[in-house]
Enzyme design. Structure first.
Site, PDB file in Angstrom:
ATOM      1  N   ARG A  24      -9.763   0.754   8.803  1.00 16.93           N
ATOM      2  CA  ARG A  24      -9.257  -0.562   9.177  1.00 16.93           C
ATOM      3  C   ARG A  24     -10.286  -1.377   9.943  1.00 16.93           C
ATOM      4  O   ARG A  24     -10.012  -2.510  10.296  1.00 16.93           O
ATOM      5  CB  ARG A  24      -8.036  -0.367  10.068  1.00 16.93           C
ATOM      6  CG  ARG A  24      -6.765  -0.986   9.495  1.00 16.93           C
ATOM      7  CD  ARG A  24      -5.656  -0.629  10.455  1.00 16.93           C
ATOM      8  NE  ARG A  24      -4.427  -1.313  10.263  1.00 16.93           N
ATOM      9  CZ  ARG A  24      -3.372  -0.800   9.634  1.00 16.93           C
ATOM     10  NH1 ARG A  24      -3.457   0.368   9.044  1.00 16.93           N
ATOM     11  NH2 ARG A  24      -2.254  -1.474   9.589  1.00 16.93           N
ATOM     12  N   ARG A  48      11.647  -4.915   5.452  1.00 17.76           N
ATOM     13  CA  ARG A  48      11.333  -3.532   5.052  1.00 17.76           C
ATOM     14  C   ARG A  48      12.198  -2.513   5.806  1.00 17.76           C
ATOM     15  O   ARG A  48      12.437  -2.644   6.999  1.00 17.76           O
ATOM     16  CB  ARG A  48       9.856  -3.267   5.367  1.00 17.76           C
ATOM     17  CG  ARG A  48       9.464  -1.796   5.380  1.00 17.76           C
ATOM     18  CD  ARG A  48       7.981  -1.607   5.276  1.00 17.76           C
ATOM     19  NE  ARG A  48       7.223  -2.115   6.397  1.00 17.76           N
ATOM     20  CZ  ARG A  48       5.886  -2.159   6.420  1.00 17.76           C
ATOM     21  NH1 ARG A  48       5.182  -1.747   5.375  1.00 17.76           N
ATOM     22  NH2 ARG A  48       5.264  -2.621   7.472  1.00 17.76           N
ATOM     23  N   LYS A  54       0.820  -1.209   0.000  1.00 20.31           N
ATOM     24  CA  LYS A  54       0.000   0.000   0.000  1.00 20.31           C
ATOM     25  C   LYS A  54       0.861   1.269   0.000  1.00 20.31           C
ATOM     26  O   LYS A  54       0.642   2.177  -0.790  1.00 20.31           O
ATOM     27  CB  LYS A  54      -0.924   0.034   1.241  1.00 20.31           C
ATOM     28  CG  LYS A  54      -1.843  -1.176   1.351  1.00 20.31           C
ATOM     29  CD  LYS A  54      -2.725  -1.120   2.601  1.00 20.31           C
ATOM     30  CE  LYS A  54      -1.971  -1.111   3.922  1.00 20.31           C
ATOM     31  NZ  LYS A  54      -1.210  -2.370   4.198  1.00 20.31           N
ATOM     32  N   ARG A  81      -0.389  -8.670  13.685  1.00 18.60           N
ATOM     33  CA  ARG A  81      -0.976  -7.674  12.774  1.00 18.60           C
ATOM     34  C   ARG A  81      -1.804  -8.361  11.695  1.00 18.60           C
ATOM     35  O   ARG A  81      -2.840  -7.852  11.274  1.00 18.60           O
ATOM     36  CB  ARG A  81       0.127  -6.808  12.162  1.00 18.60           C
ATOM     37  CG  ARG A  81       0.694  -5.802  13.188  1.00 18.60           C
ATOM     38  CD  ARG A  81       2.083  -5.326  12.850  1.00 18.60           C
ATOM     39  NE  ARG A  81       2.147  -4.630  11.592  1.00 18.60           N
ATOM     40  CZ  ARG A  81       3.287  -4.422  10.912  1.00 18.60           C
ATOM     41  NH1 ARG A  81       4.435  -4.854  11.406  1.00 18.60           N
ATOM     42  NH2 ARG A  81       3.263  -3.783   9.783  1.00 18.60           N
ATOM     43  N   ARG A 112      11.026  -0.184  11.330  1.00 17.85           N
ATOM     44  CA  ARG A 112       9.948  -0.021  12.304  1.00 17.85           C
ATOM     45  C   ARG A 112      10.053  -1.052  13.417  1.00 17.85           C
ATOM     46  O   ARG A 112      10.364  -2.217  13.163  1.00 17.85           O
ATOM     47  CB  ARG A 112       8.600  -0.173  11.594  1.00 17.85           C
ATOM     48  CG  ARG A 112       8.215   1.071  10.827  1.00 17.85           C
ATOM     49  CD  ARG A 112       7.063   0.845   9.890  1.00 17.85           C
ATOM     50  NE  ARG A 112       5.942   0.116  10.493  1.00 17.85           N
ATOM     51  CZ  ARG A 112       4.820  -0.154   9.840  1.00 17.85           C
ATOM     52  NH1 ARG A 112       4.667   0.252   8.577  1.00 17.85           N
ATOM     53  NH2 ARG A 112       3.854  -0.815  10.430  1.00 17.85           N
TER      54      ARG A 112
HETATM   55  P1  ADP Z   1       1.230  -1.559   7.590  1.00 18.30           P
HETATM   56  O1  ADP Z   1       1.842  -0.569   6.641  1.00 18.30           O
HETATM   57  O2  ADP Z   1       2.170  -2.656   7.907  1.00 18.30           O
HETATM   58  O3  ADP Z   1      -0.116  -2.027   7.168  1.00 18.30           O
HETATM   59  P2  ADP Z   1       0.618   0.694   9.279  1.00 18.30           P
HETATM   60  O4  ADP Z   1       1.805   1.573   9.204  1.00 18.30           O
HETATM   61  O5  ADP Z   1      -0.561   1.042   8.436  1.00 18.30           O
HETATM   62  O6  ADP Z   1       1.055  -0.819   9.002  1.00 18.30           O
HETATM   63  O7  ADP Z   1       0.111   0.608  10.784  1.00 18.30           O
HETATM   64  C1  ADP Z   1       0.981   0.346  11.859  1.00 18.30           C
HETATM   65  C2  ADP Z   1       0.189   0.267  13.159  1.00 18.30           C
HETATM   66  O8  ADP Z   1      -0.455   1.511  13.411  1.00 18.30           O
HETATM   67  C3  ADP Z   1      -0.945  -0.764  13.166  1.00 18.30           C
HETATM   68  O9  ADP Z   1      -0.484  -2.065  13.504  1.00 18.30           O
HETATM   69  C4  ADP Z   1      -1.886  -0.174  14.212  1.00 18.30           C
HETATM   70  O10 ADP Z   1      -1.415  -0.419  15.526  1.00 18.30           O
HETATM   71  C5  ADP Z   1      -1.758   1.322  13.956  1.00 18.30           C
HETATM   72  N1  ADP Z   1      -2.751   1.810  12.960  1.00 18.30           N
HETATM   73  C6  ADP Z   1      -2.487   2.357  11.744  1.00 18.30           C
HETATM   74  N2  ADP Z   1      -3.613   2.714  11.123  1.00 18.30           N
HETATM   75  C7  ADP Z   1      -4.628   2.379  11.958  1.00 18.30           C
HETATM   76  C8  ADP Z   1      -6.047   2.462  11.883  1.00 18.30           C
HETATM   77  N3  ADP Z   1      -6.653   2.980  10.797  1.00 18.30           N
HETATM   78  N4  ADP Z   1      -6.773   1.998  12.933  1.00 18.30           N
HETATM   79  C9  ADP Z   1      -6.186   1.486  14.024  1.00 18.30           C
HETATM   80  N5  ADP Z   1      -4.854   1.362  14.164  1.00 18.30           N
HETATM   81  C10 ADP Z   1      -4.074   1.799  13.141  1.00 18.30           C
HETATM   82  P1  ADP Z   2       2.277  -1.818   3.230  1.00 15.62           P
HETATM   83  O1  ADP Z   2       2.263  -0.312   3.175  1.00 15.62           O
HETATM   84  O2  ADP Z   2       1.071  -2.423   2.556  1.00 15.62           O
HETATM   85  O3  ADP Z   2       2.464  -2.336   4.619  1.00 15.62           O
HETATM   86  P2  ADP Z   2       4.842  -1.580   1.831  1.00 15.62           P
HETATM   87  O4  ADP Z   2       4.492  -0.783   0.640  1.00 15.62           O
HETATM   88  O5  ADP Z   2       5.560  -0.883   2.924  1.00 15.62           O
HETATM   89  O6  ADP Z   2       3.518  -2.333   2.398  1.00 15.62           O
HETATM   90  O7  ADP Z   2       5.699  -2.840   1.352  1.00 15.62           O
HETATM   91  C1  ADP Z   2       6.275  -3.741   2.299  1.00 15.62           C
HETATM   92  C2  ADP Z   2       7.678  -4.128   1.842  1.00 15.62           C
HETATM   93  O8  ADP Z   2       7.583  -4.957   0.676  1.00 15.62           O
HETATM   94  C3  ADP Z   2       8.569  -2.952   1.456  1.00 15.62           C
HETATM   95  O9  ADP Z   2       9.876  -3.223   1.918  1.00 15.62           O
HETATM   96  C4  ADP Z   2       8.505  -2.905  -0.071  1.00 15.62           C
HETATM   97  O10 ADP Z   2       9.746  -2.477  -0.609  1.00 15.62           O
HETATM   98  C5  ADP Z   2       8.229  -4.358  -0.442  1.00 15.62           C
HETATM   99  N1  ADP Z   2       7.303  -4.496  -1.570  1.00 15.62           N
HETATM  100  C6  ADP Z   2       6.228  -3.716  -1.858  1.00 15.62           C
HETATM  101  N2  ADP Z   2       5.580  -4.165  -2.957  1.00 15.62           N
HETATM  102  C7  ADP Z   2       6.262  -5.269  -3.376  1.00 15.62           C
HETATM  103  C8  ADP Z   2       6.092  -6.188  -4.481  1.00 15.62           C
HETATM  104  N3  ADP Z   2       5.084  -6.057  -5.369  1.00 15.62           N
HETATM  105  N4  ADP Z   2       6.981  -7.190  -4.584  1.00 15.62           N
HETATM  106  C9  ADP Z   2       8.009  -7.342  -3.695  1.00 15.62           C
HETATM  107  N5  ADP Z   2       8.212  -6.515  -2.642  1.00 15.62           N
HETATM  108  C10 ADP Z   2       7.355  -5.484  -2.482  1.00 15.62           C
END
Ligand code: ADP
Ligand code: ADP
Ligand code: ZN
Length: 214
Positions: free
Chosen positions: A88, A127, A13, A172, A161
């Site tokens: 979420r 990541r 994302k 998660r 992170r």
């Molecule tokens: P990822 O990119 O791995 O999906 P995020 O950066 O979006 O993770 O979120 C990291 C953490 O922040 C989540 O595990 C949660 O604890 C909190 N968080 C983020 N967005 C939300 C949301 N919309 N509602 C509740 N908690 C959230």
């Molecule tokens: P999210 O925001 O959904 O948690 P990220 O965009 O941060 O996910 O991606 C998670 C990790 O995977 C990052 O280190 C990114 O570089 C890698 N990544 C993202 N998209 C791809 C893909 N299509 N194939 C392989 N690795 C990816």
């Protein structure tokens, strides 16, 4: 144009939202990034969120909804925004709907990026991010062109992170399955849901997203 990107942690994302920002001139609103900034600043919200995020649980809906509502009101959202990591939960999705109606706005596309659990664990645990400009990288899948130097800004300072470890990622993923996955059906019923295969290469996923958005 206003978009929602859905998908499990590690689906891509954030990576794709950053690319869509440039393509469409709209701004990424990552609730995770916003919460991490609150934690770093030591604000009241940050203090409440810190432990919850470290455990991989969800921060209470009311806190998130207030935070995002204020953010959407800022000037840089006028051309549109990409919601990354929000909504979420179904209550968050409901709150978003009424919030946007009140602001005279609407969501144009909701796109679910699909990716399987094993792959996302590997993605999340490898990541890392440029501390200067926020560009995202991966130990294996998305290395900088020059080892240890950010492609975008030249910095050699990177961060990982606290919650990107194998154990927290499992939690998660459960939170995603239990609380977030139901909103895919929620938007499906509203007829604005598209899905994209997030297992493809990063560039291929970007191309598919552009196709779906039109
Ligand atoms: P990822 O990119 O791995 O999906 P995020 O950066 O979006 O993770 O979120 C990291 C953490 O922040 C989540 O595990 C949660 O604890 C909190 N968080 C983020 N967005 C939300 C949301 N919309 N509602 C509740 N908690 C959230
Ligand atoms: P999210 O925001 O959904 O948690 P990220 O965009 O941060 O996910 O991606 C998670 C990790 O995977 C990052 O280190 C990114 O570089 C890698 N990544 C993202 N998209 C791809 C893909 N299509 N194939 C392989 N690795 C990816
Ligand atoms: Zn950088």
């Amino acid at each position: 144009m206003n978009l929602i990107l859905l998908g499990p942690p590690g689906a891509g994302k954030g990576t794709q939202a950053k690319r869509l920002e440039d393509v469409y001139g709209i701004v990424q609103l990552s609730t995770g990034d916003m919460l991490r900034a609150e934690v770093d600043s030591g604000s009241e919200l940050g203090k409440q969120a810190k432990g919850i995020m470290e455990a991989g649980d969800l921060v209470p809906d009311a806190l998130i909804i207030d935070m995002i509502s204020g953010r959407i009101d800022l000037d840089d959202c006028k051309q549109g925004f990409i919601l990354d990591g929000f909504p979420r939960t179904v209550p968050q999705a409901d709150a978003l709907g009424s919030m946007l109606t009140d602001k005279g706005l609407q969501i144009d596309h909701v796109i679910a990026i699909e990716a399987d659990s094993e792959a996302v664990v590997a993605r999340v645990t490898g990541r890392y991010t440029c501390s200067e400009c926020g560009s995202g990288y991966h130990d294996e899948f998305q290395k900088p062109v020059k080892d240890g130097i950010c492609d975008k800004c030249g910095s050699s300072d990177f961060t990982r992170r606290a919650d990107d470890n194998a154990e927290t990622v499992r939690n998660r993923l459960s939170a995603y399955e239990e609380q977030t996955a139901p909103i895919i059906a929620y938007y499906g019923e509203k007829g604005i849901l598209k899905t994209v295969d997030g297992m493809a290469d990063i560039d291929v996923v970007t191309a598919k997203l552009k196709e779906v958005i039109g």
